[in-house]
Write a protein that holds these residues in place. Structure first.
Motif, PDB file in Angstrom:
ATOM      1  N   THR A   1      26.972  36.155  39.234  1.00 21.52           N
ATOM      2  CA  THR A   1      26.435  35.123  38.342  1.00 21.52           C
ATOM      3  C   THR A   1      27.545  34.587  37.446  1.00 21.52           C
ATOM      4  N   VAL A   2      28.365  35.469  36.916  1.00 19.10           N
ATOM      5  CA  VAL A   2      29.480  35.055  36.054  1.00 19.10           C
ATOM      6  C   VAL A   2      30.497  34.252  36.867  1.00 19.10           C
ATOM      7  N   ILE A   3      30.752  34.679  38.091  1.00 15.86           N
ATOM      8  CA  ILE A   3      31.704  33.969  38.961  1.00 15.86           C
ATOM      9  C   ILE A   3      31.225  32.541  39.210  1.00 15.86           C
ATOM     10  N   ILE A   4      29.969  32.385  39.560  1.00 13.78           N
ATOM     11  CA  ILE A   4      29.424  31.058  39.854  1.00 13.78           C
ATOM     12  C   ILE A   4      29.422  30.180  38.605  1.00 13.78           C
ATOM     13  N   GLU A   5      28.932  30.704  37.500  1.00 17.78           N
ATOM     14  CA  GLU A   5      28.857  29.889  36.292  1.00 17.78           C
ATOM     15  C   GLU A   5      30.239  29.540  35.755  1.00 17.78           C
TER      16      GLU A   5
ATOM     17  N   ALA B   1      37.274  34.469  37.340  1.00 16.61           N
ATOM     18  CA  ALA B   1      36.322  34.510  38.462  1.00 16.61           C
ATOM     19  C   ALA B   1      36.949  35.207  39.659  1.00 16.61           C
ATOM     20  N   GLY B   2      38.202  34.901  39.935  1.00 16.21           N
ATOM     21  CA  GLY B   2      38.902  35.558  41.038  1.00 16.21           C
ATOM     22  C   GLY B   2      39.051  37.046  40.821  1.00 16.21           C
ATOM     23  N   PHE B   3      39.335  37.419  39.585  1.00 18.92           N
ATOM     24  CA  PHE B   3      39.451  38.836  39.227  1.00 18.92           C
ATOM     25  C   PHE B   3      38.145  39.571  39.524  1.00 18.92           C
ATOM     26  N   LEU B   4      37.030  38.969  39.114  1.00 20.78           N
ATOM     27  CA  LEU B   4      35.724  39.588  39.364  1.00 20.78           C
ATOM     28  C   LEU B   4      35.379  39.583  40.848  1.00 20.78           C
TER      29      LEU B   4
END
Length: 121
Positions: free
Chosen positions: A60-64, A49-52
């Motif tokens: 959306t991927v970070i939140i999920e 998530a940090g990378f993104l």
């Protein structure tokens, strides 16, 4: 995609989840403690998530992935306390967090509401 194709894809996914990976991720291959495995997976999710986030994308991927990391962290805690989390649905782990004394029912309800809202929208 037809119904039969969907059923076949689902069967393949179910089969893949039941098998042990032939080439597990480095750092996960020798973890024998199921609780520690959950914590390491949570850390991997947060790292991704940090990378993104650093690249300003895929929110959306970070939140999920952040919510799944929370759930995996709770799984670590409750497994360390001796609770069985096998077969639990994602948000059911919040109830175990309450039973294990990790947080209050109010916090569990807020986590579940936020997680479900995120997955629905």
């Amino acid at each position: 995609m037809t119904s039969k194709e969907l059923e076949a894809a689902l069967a393949d996914a179910e089969d893949a989840f039941q098998r042990k990976p032939e080439n597990p991720e480095v750092g996960l291959e020798h973890v024998s403690d199921p609780a520690v495995l959950q914590l390491r997976k949570a850390c991997r999710l947060l790292h991704a998530a940090g990378f993104l986030l650093d690249r300003n994308g895929h929110f959306t991927v970070i939140i999920e992935s952040s919510f799944v990391a929370i759930e995996r962290s709770i799984q670590f805690y409750v497994e360390e306390k001796g609770y069985d989390v096998a077969g639990q649905r994602h948000t059911e782990v919040y109830d175990l967090g309450v039973r294990a004394g990790l947080f209050s029912r109010d916090v569990a309800d807020r986590l579940e509401e936020t997680a479900l809202h995120d997955f629905i929208t």
